[in-house]
Design a protein around this motif. Structure first.
Motif, PDB file in Angstrom:
ATOM      1  N   LYS B 125       0.682  -0.933  -0.121  1.00 56.08           N
ATOM      2  CA  LYS B 125       0.105   0.229   0.296  1.00 56.08           C
ATOM      3  C   LYS B 125       0.279   1.429  -0.452  1.00 56.08           C
ATOM      4  O   LYS B 125       0.458   1.957  -0.654  1.00 56.08           O
ATOM      5  CB  LYS B 125      -0.868  -0.210   1.184  1.00 56.08           C
ATOM      6  N   ILE B 146      -1.541   3.725   8.387  1.00 59.63           N
ATOM      7  CA  ILE B 146      -1.754   3.703   5.866  1.00 59.63           C
ATOM      8  C   ILE B 146      -2.165   1.731   6.472  1.00 59.63           C
ATOM      9  O   ILE B 146      -3.409   1.745   6.101  1.00 59.63           O
ATOM     10  CB  ILE B 146      -0.710   3.258   5.963  1.00 59.63           C
ATOM     11  N   ARG B 151      -8.699   0.705   3.181  1.00 61.20           N
ATOM     12  CA  ARG B 151      -8.588  -0.397   2.742  1.00 61.20           C
ATOM     13  C   ARG B 151      -7.640  -0.740   3.044  1.00 61.20           C
ATOM     14  O   ARG B 151      -5.988  -0.279   2.192  1.00 61.20           O
ATOM     15  CB  ARG B 151      -8.683  -0.262   0.699  1.00 61.20           C
ATOM     16  N   GLY B 180      -1.659  13.140   2.211  1.00 58.26           N
ATOM     17  CA  GLY B 180      -2.823  12.460   0.714  1.00 58.26           C
ATOM     18  C   GLY B 180      -2.992  11.470   0.683  1.00 58.26           C
ATOM     19  O   GLY B 180      -3.883  10.725  -0.179  1.00 58.26           O
ATOM     20  N   TYR B 181      -3.697  10.877   2.485  1.00 57.25           N
ATOM     21  CA  TYR B 181      -4.363   9.572   2.786  1.00 57.25           C
ATOM     22  C   TYR B 181      -5.840  10.292   3.304  1.00 57.25           C
ATOM     23  O   TYR B 181      -4.732   9.966   5.105  1.00 57.25           O
ATOM     24  CB  TYR B 181      -3.551   9.115   3.388  1.00 57.25           C
ATOM     25  N   ASP B 302     -12.604   1.288  -1.268  1.00 60.83           N
ATOM     26  CA  ASP B 302     -11.819   1.618  -2.070  1.00 60.83           C
ATOM     27  C   ASP B 302     -12.899   2.456  -3.366  1.00 60.83           C
ATOM     28  O   ASP B 302     -13.116   1.338  -4.755  1.00 60.83           O
ATOM     29  CB  ASP B 302     -10.933   0.608  -2.796  1.00 60.83           C
ATOM     30  N   PRO B 303     -12.415   3.782  -3.129  1.00 59.84           N
ATOM     31  CA  PRO B 303     -13.226   4.282  -4.869  1.00 59.84           C
ATOM     32  C   PRO B 303     -12.904   3.097  -6.015  1.00 59.84           C
ATOM     33  O   PRO B 303     -13.909   3.546  -6.825  1.00 59.84           O
ATOM     34  CB  PRO B 303     -13.049   5.712  -4.522  1.00 59.84           C
ATOM     35  N   ALA B 304     -11.917   3.311  -5.832  1.00 57.31           N
ATOM     36  CA  ALA B 304     -11.185   2.399  -7.246  1.00 57.31           C
ATOM     37  C   ALA B 304     -11.955   1.428  -7.882  1.00 57.31           C
ATOM     38  O   ALA B 304     -11.622   1.599  -8.763  1.00 57.31           O
ATOM     39  CB  ALA B 304      -9.543   2.017  -7.252  1.00 57.31           C
ATOM     40  N   GLU B 305     -12.309   0.673  -6.401  1.00 59.82           N
ATOM     41  CA  GLU B 305     -12.811  -0.512  -7.055  1.00 59.82           C
ATOM     42  C   GLU B 305     -14.325  -0.571  -8.056  1.00 59.82           C
ATOM     43  O   GLU B 305     -15.300  -1.627  -8.755  1.00 59.82           O
ATOM     44  CB  GLU B 305     -13.129  -1.108  -5.842  1.00 59.82           C
ATOM     45  N   ILE B 306     -15.072   0.774  -7.643  1.00 57.63           N
ATOM     46  CA  ILE B 306     -15.961   1.066  -7.952  1.00 57.63           C
ATOM     47  C   ILE B 306     -16.085   1.750  -9.048  1.00 57.63           C
ATOM     48  O   ILE B 306     -15.485   1.914  -9.842  1.00 57.63           O
ATOM     49  CB  ILE B 306     -16.761   1.936  -7.035  1.00 57.63           C
ATOM     50  N   GLY B 307     -16.801   0.709 -10.043  1.00 57.82           N
ATOM     51  CA  GLY B 307     -16.921   0.546 -12.248  1.00 57.82           C
ATOM     52  C   GLY B 307     -15.542   0.177 -12.311  1.00 57.82           C
ATOM     53  O   GLY B 307     -15.653   0.444 -13.658  1.00 57.82           O
ATOM     54  N   LYS B 308     -15.038  -0.188 -11.824  1.00 52.80           N
ATOM     55  CA  LYS B 308     -13.336  -0.682 -12.322  1.00 52.80           C
ATOM     56  C   LYS B 308     -13.361  -2.232 -13.190  1.00 52.80           C
ATOM     57  O   LYS B 308     -13.341  -2.621 -13.995  1.00 52.80           O
ATOM     58  CB  LYS B 308     -12.478  -1.850 -11.197  1.00 52.80           C
TER      59      LYS B 308
END
Ligand SMILES: Cc1ncc(C[n+]2csc(CCOP(=O)(O)OP(=O)(O)O)c2C)c(N)n1
Ligand SMILES: [Mg+2]
Lengths: 175, 555
Positions: B125, B146, B151, B180-181, B302-308
């Motif tokens: 991560k 972190i 996630r 940034g996190y 994890d926003p990146a999982e949505i719509g991936k």
């Protein structure tokens, strides 16, 4: 497919460029151009990244970039009014007899002569991608010996800004 | 007063309430081991660094706490790589400490130097190379934060030997500073309302719940939610144990080797509620045939999982526990008896089955294991057919009682992970279900198990084969079995004896029925070698390119 310009603020940490470049490589995102440099504050750098792709791809790129701890802020500049510039240096083959002709052509693009060789002319030119490409095409018939482009940098128009915000230097940094 | 960086490091770990560290020493990490000498933190000496990272991983899966492991530079660090990737794929919180050559030697190909931060960039991560000793405390604080927030995932800290020996003033920071996190935990209220409305309108909802349920400790909320909206629940492999396996609303696991009822329910549902799951290819099968009639809700931290993977009608970023808690008061009870009747019909029509014969079947062993433990054990698995049979035939009762490598599918995970699990839950029975292939990847850790006095029961479903690959070759290579059948195995009973472990070999149903219960009940460890047929397949199975509802029977 459209091109998108992302303005990405990152921590000025060693390895941050590798993190970003590595992310693009392993996720199969193509970088069109990438320009990196410090911002007005020494702890923050800005990467201006041009990516080609549809909406879904750009969304993934943005979300994946956000997952990097060193990425502070991302803005898709292309979604707003913006100005962009690129700097090019180009060395053209030029016999003494052709110099005037070539300098005149370059002048149309407001390119400036920065060096003169026995058989070469070197110009610098800033402008949009379109202008730079046009200059390149106009000089090509004479023979381009070398060409260097910086990659695009961009900014939002008006008072909007992509910045970290907060006072700088931070008081807490002195502790 | 100034103290040594290595001492400060150990103090930081104590401040983070680290109780146990799994590791293996070496030259570059020498200062850290010297500091551990004086610490009350328990250090578990493994037999291979891969064992250390898997053990820390198993410990983290059972406790929900950050697992910690340590290794030296070079080969020590590279031996961790598989385990780090494993933790990354399954979103397991780990802090990994590696020794590094001295800063003046970095970049010179010096003895035992590898660029471990470079190597692990894509599988952590975040990672750090500690160059400035003054940054140590902030880095440790950040690393634990972190690893365990948002996630979760592994964070590696590489510590050059000279830096570890420098001195610094010690002050452990009270808060993290990471601009940034900032993970989002609270779901957007308008989206939550929208979801409540969709649930109200749905006639045939299905809840599809993944590992996020476990990492956010939301099993209780999931149960309430499912009962409140009268929707059946299917778990991904990572989600197993997040919903009671014997509950009438439970459909079992979905996907490639999922139950037919779960896969059919997915293709019949009109509302798919994805909770802490990532639409992995082993779950979805042919994407164009997945949940075709459904409106899709996707809740994930994890926003990146949505719509991936698939387009989502209602995306919602946040912590699934918090979101379910906000959602529950908005739910109106509606009658879904027709849908639940249909679910009952599917479950009745398509139970998991296997043929019992004269020989001992692996599924039978798992069913018996269930009868002996009734869900009151931690089950650890390796990777292969045996893993899928556990997923199918062991209806997990309590959260975090399955410890298994999902995303990476990493053979050799089992035994070391079982060490971590066993240390994490003293007094709780720990059973490792492994394969004859997998156990041989990391069986050196039997030594660690004995040294630590851990009472792990190891069941080897021994089919004399890399069964899962053998099954693939049966279906995809027209039965050309290439390098999947073992012609030699050690005598596992003798192997057990060499370590001073009671060993058993069972060949028939009768033998297991008569002896497995007592072997499991006896205190101390055991190696239980169950000889099972080589040609038993995991069934059902979705062939490449098919929709999950088109699974074939291959029993
Ligand atoms: C480290 C690693 N190498 C290779 C594989 C590919 N693989 C998946 S399952 C499997 C066979 C596992 O054999 P065994 O442990 O005996 O389990 P079985 O399938 O026979 O139950 C193999 C080789 C893997 N998952 N992990
Ligand atoms: Mg096997």
């Amino acid at each position: 497919m459209e091109k998108h310009t992302l303005s990405v603020l990152v921590e000025n940490n060693p390895g941050v460029l590798t993190r970003v470049a590595g992310l693009f490589a392993r996720r199969g995102f193509n970088i069109d151009s990438l320009a990196v440099g410090r911002t007005d504050r020494s702890d923050v750098s800005r990467m201006t990244i041009v990516v080609e792709g549809d909406k879904a791809l750009i969304e993934q790129v943005t979300k994946q970039l956000h997952k990097l701890i060193d990425v502070i802020k991302i803005s898709n500049i292309t979604e707003d009014e913006y100005v962009d510039r690129e700097l090019v240096m180009v060395k053209v083959a030029a016999e003494p007899s052709q110099r005037v002709e070539i300098i005149n052509i370059a002048g149309i693009f407001r390119a400036r002569v920065v060096d003169l060789g026995r058989k070469t002319l070197t110009f610098e030119c800033t402008g949009t991608e379109g202008k730079i490409t046009a200059l390149e095409e106009s000089l090509r018939p004479y023979g381009i010996k070398e060409l260097v482009r910086t990659g695009k940098i961009a900014m939002l128009r008006g008072s909007k800004a992509v910045s970290v915000g907060g006072p700088w230097p931070r008081e807490s940094d002195e502790e | 007063m100034e103290i040594k960086v290595a001492d400060a490091l150990v103090q930081c770990l104590e401040r983070e309430n680290v109780e146990v560290i799994f590791g293996y020493p070496g030259g570059a990490i020498l200062p850290v081991y010297d500091s551990l000498y004086h610490s009350k933190i328990r250090h578990v000496l493994v037999r291979h660094e891969q064992g250390a990272v898997h053990a820390a991983d198993g410990y983290a899966r059972v406790t929900g706490k950050v697992g910690v492991c340590v290794a030296t530079s070079g080969p020590g660090a590279t031996n961790l790589v598989t385990g780090i990737a494993n933790a990354y794929m399954d979103s397991i919180p780990l802090v990994i400490l590696t020794g590094q050559v001295s800063t003046s030697q970095i970049g010179t190909d010096s003895f035992q130097e590898v660029d471990i931060t470079g190597i692990t960039m894509p599988i952590t991560k975040h990672n750090y190379l500690l160059k400035d000793p003054l940054k140590l405390t902030a880095i440790i604080k950040n690393a634990f934060h972190i690893a365990s927030s948002g996630r979760p995932g592994p964070v590696l800290i590489d510590i050059p030997r000279d830096v570890a020996n420098m001195t610094i003033p010690f002050k452990y920071p009270s808060n993290v500073r990471l601009r940034g996190y900032k993970p989002t935990y609270k779901g957007h209220p308008s989206k939550i309302k929208e979801i409540a409305a969709l649930i109200g309108k749905a006639k045939r909802p299905v809840i599809y719940a993944g590992g996020g349920i476990l990492s956010s400790n939301a099993s209780g909320e999931l149960l309430q939610f499912a009962e409140a909206i009268s929707a059946p629940v299917t778990n991904t492999f990572m989600g197993l144990s997040g919903f009671p396996g014997e509950h009438p609303l439970f459909l079992g696991m979905l996907g490639l080797h999922g139950t037919r009822s779960a896969n059919m329910a997915i293709s019949e549902c009109d509302l798919l509620i994805g909770l802490g799951a990532r639409f992995d290819d082993r779950v979805v099968g042919n994407i164009n045939k997945f949940a075709q009639q459904a409106t899709v809700i996707h809740v994930d931290i994890d926003p990146a999982e949505i719509g991936k993977i698939i387009p989502t009608n209602v995306p919602l970023v946040g912590d699934v526990k918090q979101i379910l808690n906000s959602l529950l008061p908005l739910i109106e009870k509606i009658d879904r008896s027709k849908w639940l009747e249909r679910i009952g019909e599917l479950k009745g029509q398509y139970p998991l089955t296997y043929c019992r014969g004269e020989v001992l079947k692996p599924q039978f062993v798992i069913e018996l294991l269930w009868n002996c433990t009734k869900g009151e054990a931690i089950i650890v698995t390796d990777v292969g057919q045996h893993q899928m049979w556990v997923a199918q035939y062991y209806p997990f009762k309590h959260p975090r009682t399955l410890v298994s490598s999902g995303g990476l599918g990493c053979m050799g995970f089992g035994l070391p992970a079982a060490l971590g699990a066993s240390l994490a839950a003293p007094g709780k029975p720990v059973v490792l279900v492994t394969g004859d292939g997998s156990i041989q990847m990391t069986m050196q850790e039997l030594g660690t198990m004995m040294e630590q006095g851990l009472a792990i029961k190891i069941i080897i479903l021994n089919n004399y084969a890399l069964g899962m690959v053998r099954q693939l070759q049966e279906f995809y290579c027209e039965g050309r079995y290439m390098s999947v059948n073992f012609k030699f195995h050690p005598d596992f009973e003798m192997l057990a004896k060499a370590y001073g472990i009671p060993g058993y070999t069972f060949r028939t149903e009768e033998e297991v029925m008569n002896h497995l219960p007592e072997a499991l009940a006896k205190p101390g460890p055991a190696i239980i070698n169950c000889i099972v047929p080589v040609d038993e397949n995991v069934s059902p199975m979705v062939m490449a390119g098919q929709g999950i509802h088109e699974a074939i029977d291959c029993g």
